[in-house]
Design a protein around this motif. Structure first.
Motif, PDB file in Angstrom:
ATOM      1  N   ARG A 106       0.834  -1.210   0.000  1.00  0.00           N
ATOM      2  CA  ARG A 106       0.000   0.000   0.000  1.00  0.00           C
ATOM      3  C   ARG A 106       0.860   1.247   0.000  1.00  0.00           C
ATOM      4  NH1 ARG A 106      -2.962  -2.310   3.849  1.00  0.00           N
ATOM      5  NH2 ARG A 106      -2.142  -1.036   5.509  1.00  0.00           N
ATOM      6  N   GLY A 107       1.893   1.249   0.821  1.00  0.00           N
ATOM      7  CA  GLY A 107       2.797   2.400   0.876  1.00  0.00           C
ATOM      8  C   GLY A 107       3.456   2.658  -0.472  1.00  0.00           C
ATOM      9  N   GLU A 108       3.889   1.589  -1.120  1.00  0.00           N
ATOM     10  CA  GLU A 108       4.513   1.726  -2.442  1.00  0.00           C
ATOM     11  C   GLU A 108       3.494   2.158  -3.496  1.00  0.00           C
ATOM     12  OE1 GLU A 108       7.751   1.761  -3.232  1.00  0.00           O
ATOM     13  OE2 GLU A 108       8.039   1.586  -1.071  1.00  0.00           O
ATOM     14  N   PHE A 109       2.271   1.662  -3.371  1.00  0.00           N
ATOM     15  CA  PHE A 109       1.209   2.075  -4.293  1.00  0.00           C
ATOM     16  C   PHE A 109       0.987   3.588  -4.185  1.00  0.00           C
ATOM     17  CE2 PHE A 109      -3.203   3.243  -4.940  1.00  0.00           C
ATOM     18  CZ  PHE A 109      -3.433   2.782  -6.222  1.00  0.00           C
ATOM     19  N   LEU A 110       0.831   4.087  -2.958  1.00  0.00           N
ATOM     20  CA  LEU A 110       0.604   5.522  -2.771  1.00  0.00           C
ATOM     21  C   LEU A 110       1.801   6.332  -3.272  1.00  0.00           C
ATOM     22  CD1 LEU A 110      -1.192   5.509   0.689  1.00  0.00           C
ATOM     23  CD2 LEU A 110      -2.201   6.049  -1.539  1.00  0.00           C
ATOM     24  N   ARG A 111       2.999   5.831  -3.031  1.00  0.00           N
ATOM     25  CA  ARG A 111       4.194   6.510  -3.535  1.00  0.00           C
ATOM     26  C   ARG A 111       4.177   6.540  -5.060  1.00  0.00           C
ATOM     27  NH1 ARG A 111       7.522   4.141  -0.592  1.00  0.00           N
ATOM     28  NH2 ARG A 111       7.889   5.823   0.851  1.00  0.00           N
ATOM     29  N   SER A 112       3.754   5.438  -5.686  1.00  0.00           N
ATOM     30  CA  SER A 112       3.770   5.345  -7.151  1.00  0.00           C
ATOM     31  C   SER A 112       2.795   6.316  -7.821  1.00  0.00           C
ATOM     32  CB  SER A 112       3.470   3.912  -7.605  1.00  0.00           C
ATOM     33  OG  SER A 112       2.096   3.608  -7.507  1.00  0.00           O
ATOM     34  N   PRO A 135       2.864   9.753  -1.306  1.00  0.00           N
ATOM     35  CA  PRO A 135       3.363   8.872  -0.242  1.00  0.00           C
ATOM     36  C   PRO A 135       2.785   9.248   1.126  1.00  0.00           C
ATOM     37  CG  PRO A 135       5.052  10.433  -0.881  1.00  0.00           C
ATOM     38  CD  PRO A 135       3.904  10.611  -1.843  1.00  0.00           C
ATOM     39  N   TYR A 136       2.817   8.283   2.037  1.00  0.00           N
ATOM     40  CA  TYR A 136       2.318   8.526   3.397  1.00  0.00           C
ATOM     41  C   TYR A 136       2.936   9.784   3.998  1.00  0.00           C
ATOM     42  CZ  TYR A 136      -0.034   3.985   4.068  1.00  0.00           C
ATOM     43  OH  TYR A 136      -0.874   2.920   3.992  1.00  0.00           O
ATOM     44  N   SER A 137       4.225   9.991   3.770  1.00  0.00           N
ATOM     45  CA  SER A 137       4.906  11.153   4.364  1.00  0.00           C
ATOM     46  C   SER A 137       4.261  12.465   3.912  1.00  0.00           C
ATOM     47  CB  SER A 137       6.395  11.142   4.020  1.00  0.00           C
ATOM     48  OG  SER A 137       6.587  11.097   2.623  1.00  0.00           O
ATOM     49  N   LYS A 138       3.894  12.546   2.649  1.00  0.00           N
ATOM     50  CA  LYS A 138       3.250  13.763   2.131  1.00  0.00           C
ATOM     51  C   LYS A 138       1.852  13.935   2.729  1.00  0.00           C
ATOM     52  CE  LYS A 138       2.527  16.167  -2.214  1.00  0.00           C
ATOM     53  NZ  LYS A 138       2.750  16.111  -3.662  1.00  0.00           N
ATOM     54  N   TYR A 184      -3.103  14.462   7.346  1.00  0.00           N
ATOM     55  CA  TYR A 184      -3.952  13.281   7.174  1.00  0.00           C
ATOM     56  C   TYR A 184      -3.261  12.021   7.679  1.00  0.00           C
ATOM     57  CZ  TYR A 184      -6.648  16.184   3.960  1.00  0.00           C
ATOM     58  OH  TYR A 184      -7.389  17.184   3.405  1.00  0.00           O
ATOM     59  N   GLU A 185      -4.059  11.095   8.134  1.00  0.00           N
ATOM     60  CA  GLU A 185      -3.610   9.747   8.459  1.00  0.00           C
ATOM     61  C   GLU A 185      -4.494   8.780   7.688  1.00  0.00           C
ATOM     62  OE1 GLU A 185      -1.007   8.937  10.235  1.00  0.00           O
ATOM     63  OE2 GLU A 185      -0.575  10.872  11.139  1.00  0.00           O
ATOM     64  N   VAL A 186      -3.899   7.724   7.180  1.00  0.00           N
ATOM     65  CA  VAL A 186      -4.653   6.665   6.515  1.00  0.00           C
ATOM     66  C   VAL A 186      -4.908   5.602   7.579  1.00  0.00           C
ATOM     67  CG1 VAL A 186      -4.656   4.912   4.708  1.00  0.00           C
ATOM     68  CG2 VAL A 186      -3.536   7.115   4.311  1.00  0.00           C
ATOM     69  N   VAL A 187      -6.182   5.283   7.791  1.00  0.00           N
ATOM     70  CA  VAL A 187      -6.555   4.357   8.844  1.00  0.00           C
ATOM     71  C   VAL A 187      -7.051   3.045   8.232  1.00  0.00           C
ATOM     72  CG1 VAL A 187      -8.119   3.997  10.797  1.00  0.00           C
ATOM     73  CG2 VAL A 187      -7.152   6.261  10.376  1.00  0.00           C
ATOM     74  N   LEU A 188      -6.585   1.955   8.802  1.00  0.00           N
ATOM     75  CA  LEU A 188      -7.054   0.630   8.417  1.00  0.00           C
ATOM     76  C   LEU A 188      -8.299   0.315   9.231  1.00  0.00           C
ATOM     77  CD1 LEU A 188      -6.543  -2.143   6.984  1.00  0.00           C
ATOM     78  CD2 LEU A 188      -5.235  -2.764   9.030  1.00  0.00           C
ATOM     79  N   ILE A 209     -12.177  11.785   1.489  1.00  0.00           N
ATOM     80  CA  ILE A 209     -10.891  11.583   0.830  1.00  0.00           C
ATOM     81  C   ILE A 209     -10.523  12.908   0.152  1.00  0.00           C
ATOM     82  CG2 ILE A 209      -9.675  10.320  -0.988  1.00  0.00           C
ATOM     83  CD1 ILE A 209     -11.678   7.988  -0.444  1.00  0.00           C
ATOM     84  N   PRO A 210      -9.325  13.430   0.411  1.00  0.00           N
ATOM     85  CA  PRO A 210      -8.934  14.711  -0.202  1.00  0.00           C
ATOM     86  C   PRO A 210      -9.070  14.651  -1.729  1.00  0.00           C
ATOM     87  CG  PRO A 210      -7.307  13.969   1.409  1.00  0.00           C
ATOM     88  CD  PRO A 210      -8.278  12.849   1.237  1.00  0.00           C
ATOM     89  N   GLN A 211      -9.601  15.721  -2.311  1.00  0.00           N
ATOM     90  CA  GLN A 211      -9.896  15.734  -3.750  1.00  0.00           C
ATOM     91  C   GLN A 211      -8.672  15.414  -4.601  1.00  0.00           C
ATOM     92  OE1 GLN A 211     -13.086  15.993  -5.039  1.00  0.00           O
ATOM     93  NE2 GLN A 211     -12.010  15.233  -6.833  1.00  0.00           N
ATOM     94  N   LYS A 212      -7.531  15.956  -4.238  1.00  0.00           N
ATOM     95  CA  LYS A 212      -6.305  15.706  -4.992  1.00  0.00           C
ATOM     96  C   LYS A 212      -6.006  14.197  -5.027  1.00  0.00           C
ATOM     97  CE  LYS A 212      -1.462  17.132  -4.817  1.00  0.00           C
ATOM     98  NZ  LYS A 212      -0.508  17.959  -4.085  1.00  0.00           N
ATOM     99  N   LEU A 213      -6.149  13.550  -3.877  1.00  0.00           N
ATOM    100  CA  LEU A 213      -5.894  12.118  -3.815  1.00  0.00           C
ATOM    101  C   LEU A 213      -7.020  11.343  -4.486  1.00  0.00           C
ATOM    102  CD1 LEU A 213      -4.061   9.852  -2.902  1.00  0.00           C
ATOM    103  CD2 LEU A 213      -5.284   9.833  -0.734  1.00  0.00           C
ATOM    104  N   ARG A 214      -8.231  11.811  -4.347  1.00  0.00           N
ATOM    105  CA  ARG A 214      -9.383  11.170  -4.989  1.00  0.00           C
ATOM    106  C   ARG A 214      -9.177  11.084  -6.498  1.00  0.00           C
ATOM    107  NH1 ARG A 214     -13.595  10.140  -3.215  1.00  0.00           N
ATOM    108  NH2 ARG A 214     -15.671  10.806  -2.958  1.00  0.00           N
ATOM    109  N   ASP A 215      -8.659  12.176  -7.082  1.00  0.00           N
ATOM    110  CA  ASP A 215      -8.396  12.194  -8.520  1.00  0.00           C
ATOM    111  C   ASP A 215      -7.306  11.191  -8.897  1.00  0.00           C
ATOM    112  OD1 ASP A 215     -10.306  14.192  -8.738  1.00  0.00           O
ATOM    113  OD2 ASP A 215      -8.822  15.823  -8.783  1.00  0.00           O
TER     114      ASP A 215
END
Length: 133
Positions: free
Chosen positions: A31-37, A41-44, A50-54, A116-122
């Motif tokens: 998941r972390g690599e997917f978001l980075r790709s 990334p989680y850091s951003k 924001y925090e991504v919650v499972l 979900i933030p619009q930028k990430l949603r897109d």
């Protein structure tokens, strides 16, 4: 997206098989690599507050994975609505499926669930695949 890595000795149990809890670690790494790709990334996300919650996690263990085997974790974003997004995972070694999994997530900001933030949603919308498990 496919995330690849080799199994470490500490991830195995007394029988030399990957301990069941470590499959969820593989999912998290993928998941972390997917978001980075996709450029988020989680850091951003964390820098933006924001925090991504499972919320849910499922794994079906089909065959054991052993120390030093190279695993491939195929991750697919399968669904997204205003608040929640879902991933499917296929874990395979040498072309053979070893496990399948699913997770459900949301975002929180200041300890509250947020859209979900619009930028990430897109970015996520471009990545959705309809691959059932």
């Amino acid at each position: 997206m496919i995330y690849k890595r080799r199994i470490h000795f500490y991830e195995t149990d007394a029988q030399g098989i990957v301990h069941h809890s470590n499959y969820f670690r593989l999912f998290e790494e993928a998941r972390g690599e997917f978001l980075r790709s996709i450029g988020m990334p989680y850091s951003k996300l964390r820098e933006e507050g924001y925090e991504v919650v499972l919320l849910e996690a499922y794994c079906q263990f089909r065959e054991p994975i052993l120390y030093d085997q190279e695993v491939n974790v195929e991750i697919n974003l399968t669904e997204m609505d205003r608040y929640f997004f879902y991933f499917n995972y296929h874990v395979w070694v040498e072309g053979k499926i070893k496990a399948i999994g699913k997770t459900k997530h949301c975002f929180i900001k200041r300890a509250k669930i947020v859209s979900i933030p619009q930028k990430l949603r897109d970015l996520l919308a471009d990545s959705i695949s309809k691959i059932p498990l």
